[in-house]
Design an enzyme around this catalytic site. Structure first.
Site, short mmCIF file in Angstrom:
data_model
loop_
_atom_site.label_atom_id
_atom_site.label_comp_id
_atom_site.label_asym_id
_atom_site.label_seq_id
_atom_site.Cartn_x
_atom_site.Cartn_y
_atom_site.Cartn_z
N TRP A 1 0.81 -1.23 0.00
CA TRP A 1 0.00 0.00 0.00
C TRP A 1 0.84 1.27 0.00
O TRP A 1 1.81 1.40 0.74
CB TRP A 1 -0.89 0.00 1.24
CG TRP A 1 -1.66 1.25 1.46
CD1 TRP A 1 -1.29 2.33 2.19
CD2 TRP A 1 -2.96 1.56 0.94
NE1 TRP A 1 -2.26 3.30 2.17
CE2 TRP A 1 -3.31 2.84 1.41
CE3 TRP A 1 -3.88 0.86 0.13
CZ2 TRP A 1 -4.52 3.45 1.10
CZ3 TRP A 1 -5.08 1.47 -0.18
CH2 TRP A 1 -5.39 2.74 0.30
N ASN B 1 -0.08 5.62 -0.02
CA ASN B 1 -1.06 6.71 -0.05
C ASN B 1 -0.29 8.00 -0.36
O ASN B 1 0.73 7.96 -1.03
CB ASN B 1 -1.86 6.76 1.25
CG ASN B 1 -3.24 7.37 1.05
OD1 ASN B 1 -3.77 7.37 -0.05
ND2 ASN B 1 -3.83 7.86 2.12
N GLU B 2 -0.75 9.15 0.16
CA GLU B 2 -0.22 10.42 -0.31
C GLU B 2 1.27 10.60 0.01
O GLU B 2 1.79 10.01 0.94
CB GLU B 2 -1.01 11.60 0.29
CG GLU B 2 -0.88 11.77 1.79
CD GLU B 2 -2.05 11.18 2.52
OE1 GLU B 2 -2.28 11.57 3.68
OE2 GLU B 2 -2.75 10.32 1.96
N GLN C 1 3.04 7.72 2.55
CA GLN C 1 2.31 6.83 3.45
C GLN C 1 2.40 5.40 2.91
O GLN C 1 2.04 5.15 1.76
CB GLN C 1 0.86 7.27 3.54
CG GLN C 1 0.66 8.58 4.29
CD GLN C 1 0.81 8.41 5.78
OE1 GLN C 1 -0.11 8.03 6.47
NE2 GLN C 1 2.00 8.68 6.29
N PHE D 1 1.62 9.04 10.46
CA PHE D 1 0.73 9.62 9.45
C PHE D 1 1.46 10.71 8.65
O PHE D 1 2.64 10.98 8.85
CB PHE D 1 -0.50 10.20 10.14
CG PHE D 1 -1.66 9.24 10.28
CD1 PHE D 1 -1.50 7.88 10.16
CD2 PHE D 1 -2.93 9.72 10.55
CE1 PHE D 1 -2.57 7.00 10.30
CE2 PHE D 1 -4.01 8.86 10.70
CZ PHE D 1 -3.84 7.51 10.57
N THR D 2 0.70 11.40 7.81
CA THR D 2 1.22 12.37 6.85
C THR D 2 1.92 13.55 7.53
O THR D 2 1.57 13.96 8.62
CB THR D 2 0.07 12.88 5.98
OG1 THR D 2 -0.49 11.78 5.29
CG2 THR D 2 0.52 13.92 4.98
N ARG E 1 -4.18 16.88 12.19
CA ARG E 1 -3.12 16.11 11.54
C ARG E 1 -2.51 16.83 10.33
O ARG E 1 -2.87 17.94 10.00
CB ARG E 1 -3.66 14.76 11.10
CG ARG E 1 -4.88 14.77 10.21
CD ARG E 1 -5.28 13.35 9.83
NE ARG E 1 -6.50 13.27 9.06
CZ ARG E 1 -7.69 12.98 9.55
NH1 ARG E 1 -7.82 12.76 10.85
NH2 ARG E 1 -8.76 12.93 8.78
N ASP E 2 -1.56 16.15 9.71
CA ASP E 2 -0.91 16.54 8.45
C ASP E 2 -0.10 17.84 8.57
O ASP E 2 -0.33 18.80 7.82
CB ASP E 2 -1.93 16.70 7.32
CG ASP E 2 -2.83 15.49 7.15
OD1 ASP E 2 -2.45 14.41 7.63
OD2 ASP E 2 -3.90 15.63 6.52
N GLU F 1 -7.86 18.55 4.31
CA GLU F 1 -6.71 17.77 4.77
C GLU F 1 -5.47 18.17 3.98
O GLU F 1 -5.52 18.92 3.01
CB GLU F 1 -6.98 16.27 4.62
CG GLU F 1 -8.14 15.77 5.49
CD GLU F 1 -8.26 14.27 5.50
OE1 GLU F 1 -8.39 13.71 6.61
OE2 GLU F 1 -8.23 13.66 4.42
#
Length: 506
Positions: free
Chosen positions: A30, A32-33, A49, A89-90, A165-166, A223
């Site tokens: 996997w 992600n961004e 991610q 996380f991001t 977050r982020d 986000e």
């Protein structure tokens, strides 16, 4: 063992899994961004991610890859790992050139990576820091983590700190402060925090949807913020740019990426009123969580974006990997009588690889003709410049064979650019990957229309005009669907220039 991407492309069976030729994908599992995009010396660092153990969201770490040219990527070990019940996380990265944090030395300043710590046991989120003193090769977690606790966030978040977050972090020279921008997931809000030492942080302001004049009410769930200062080309002026990924309200439905301009005084961002015709950076379905590379040398001068090209979660029909990076694109800001608008183009490095497959110069195409039918390829870079009569429609079909094709169309009567995935291949895995995505595109002052189409194994990215319109979509055709066709209906088109290049990284 570190393997270059090219070695993986040669492995048996991977072509059948839609593995792209010139877009980055994880070695397996996997993605992600993107996270923490930063250039260190001559090396482009991509973090993202990543679930290293399964092909679904979860067990999130910062994957890591490096490149000398934004084309050939080398997989590196995980940079920031999930550990002790806290996932990574991001976030973003920045160079602490003056060693303000004290995590390096004056002679060897550190690189800082800010990320959200996520506790899957109870959903808690806080903000954390990792740093590198070996030019990004390895990353150590700051022993004083978290740098912003869930309790410190809670008064500024309606979920009590569970959806904060982020972090986007940068140093603001005029105020002499470090700035952190946090997204409040599922809400329409960012919060701004400042620090004197990059370690201890204080809340200073919020930005909500109500503060953005003209923002459509259906754009919700902000986000993945990015923020930077940018020149307005040809004016001698600069402005601040704030990029946000909302969960709802994009032109193609679902996630999208929009950009605001405005002013920033080191405490609060004051957005300019929104022109909805120039709000979105992409009108396709598959451009999500965009971030830009930091620390690019002034002699280069480019602001380069990348995003995750997947808005269908674990649904796409790939087995060994999930999630693909959009091809890196430059972002610039222009101004005309109608206002300011963003322009994007694939990075120039792309023209250094591959070879010419077909060229057309100064030829009129009329109904009943089909050009480029001798061209075949699943990894292409196609550029068209043409003028077109009123009521004519120019159609470029790619990944074509039998009943399958993805059609890029310019309709002169409505001055609309579109991508039609109705017959693009496998669309059964999700309700969203079929249909047509479109955006307005006006010919230039000389009456010419310019379109650039990047085709890869499972994607098309279409840039219209100077790049003021972009449409990015995933496609999943049969491997044998590799044809191209250029046609016109309802009138004629003068093809000033057509160039088709096959893209190969060998």
């Amino acid at each position: 063992m570190i393997l270059p991407v090219l070695a993986l492309l040669a492995a048996p069976g991977l072509a059948a899994d839609y593995r792209p030729v010139y877009h980055f994908v994880p070695e397996q599992n996997w993605m992600n961004e993107p996270n923490g995009l930063i250039k260190i010396d001559s090396t482009w660092h991509l973090f993202y991610q990543h679930n290293p153990t399964a092909n679904v969201w979860g067990n999130l770490n910062w994957g890591h890859a490096t490149s000398d040219d934004l084309l050939h990527w080398t997989h590196q070990p995980l940079a920031i790992t999930a550990e002790d019940g806290v996932e990574a996380f991001t976030g973003t990265a920045y160079y602490d050139s003056e060693n303000i944090s004290g995590l390096g030395t004056a002679g060897n300043p550190p690189y800082l990576a800010y990320y959200t710590g996520y506790f899957p046991s109870n959903g808690t989120q806080d903000q954390r820091l990792a740093y590198s003193v070996d030019a990004g090769e390895t990353w150590a977690k700051f022993p004083g983590n978290p740098i912003i606790s869930a309790a410190q966030e809670a008064p500024h978040d309606e979920t009590g700190g569970l959806e904060t977050r982020d972090p986007k972090v940068f140093f603001h020279e005029p105020s002499g402060k470090w700035i952190m921008v946090l997204a409040h997931g599922g809400q329409n809000k960012l919060s701004f925090w400042t620090s004197s030492d990059a370690l201890k942080w204080a809340w200073v302001s919020d930005l909500t949807a109500e503060d953005v004049s003209g923002l459509p009410s259906d754009v919700k769930g902000w986000e993945v913020p990015d923020m930077f200062q940018m020149a307005v080309e040809g004016t001698g002026e600069t402005t601040w740019v704030l990029i946000i990924t909302p969960a709802q309200g994009s032109p193609a439905g679902g996630n999208g990426v929009f950009a605001l301009t405005g002013s920033f005084d080191g405490t609060s961002f004051q957005p300019d009123p929104v022109d909805t015709s120039m709000l979105w950076l992409d009108h396709g379905r598959d451009f999500d969580g965009a971030l830009s590379w930091e620390n690019v040398e002034a002699s280069d001068g480019r602001r380069i974006l990348a995003a995750i090209a997947n808005s269908y979660g674990a649904s796409p029909p790939t087995n060994t990997w999930k999630g693909m990076l959009s091809f890196p694109r430059t972002l610039a800001l222009h101004e005309s009588g109608s206002g300011r608008y963003f322009v994007q183009q694939p990075v120039d490095e792309l023209i250094t690889v591959g070879s010419s497959l077909a060229t057309i110069q100064n030829r009129t195409i009329t109904p009943g003709e089909t050009l480029l039918s001798s061209v075949h390829g699943t990894a292409l870079d196609i550029q068209l410049t043409f003028s077109i009569t009123t009521d004519a429609v120019l159609e470029l079909a790619v990944r074509k064979a039998g009943a399958e094709q993805t059609v890029i169309q310019y309709d002169s009567s409505s001055e609309t650019l579109s991508v039609d995935r109705t017959a693009s291949g496998n669309t059964s895995f999700d309700p969203a990957p079929g249909g047509i995505h479109s955006a307005p595109l006006v010919p230039d002052a000389s009456g010419l229309v310019r379109i650039r189409v990047l085709v890869d194994t499972c994607s098309v990215e279409v840039f219209g005009g100077q790049g003021e319109v972009v449409i990015s979509d995933l496609i999943f055709p049969d491997e044998a669907s590799d044809g191209v066709a250029l046609q016109v209906t309802g009138g004629s088109a003068m093809l000033r220039s057509v160039q088709v290049r096959g893209v190969s990284l060998n």
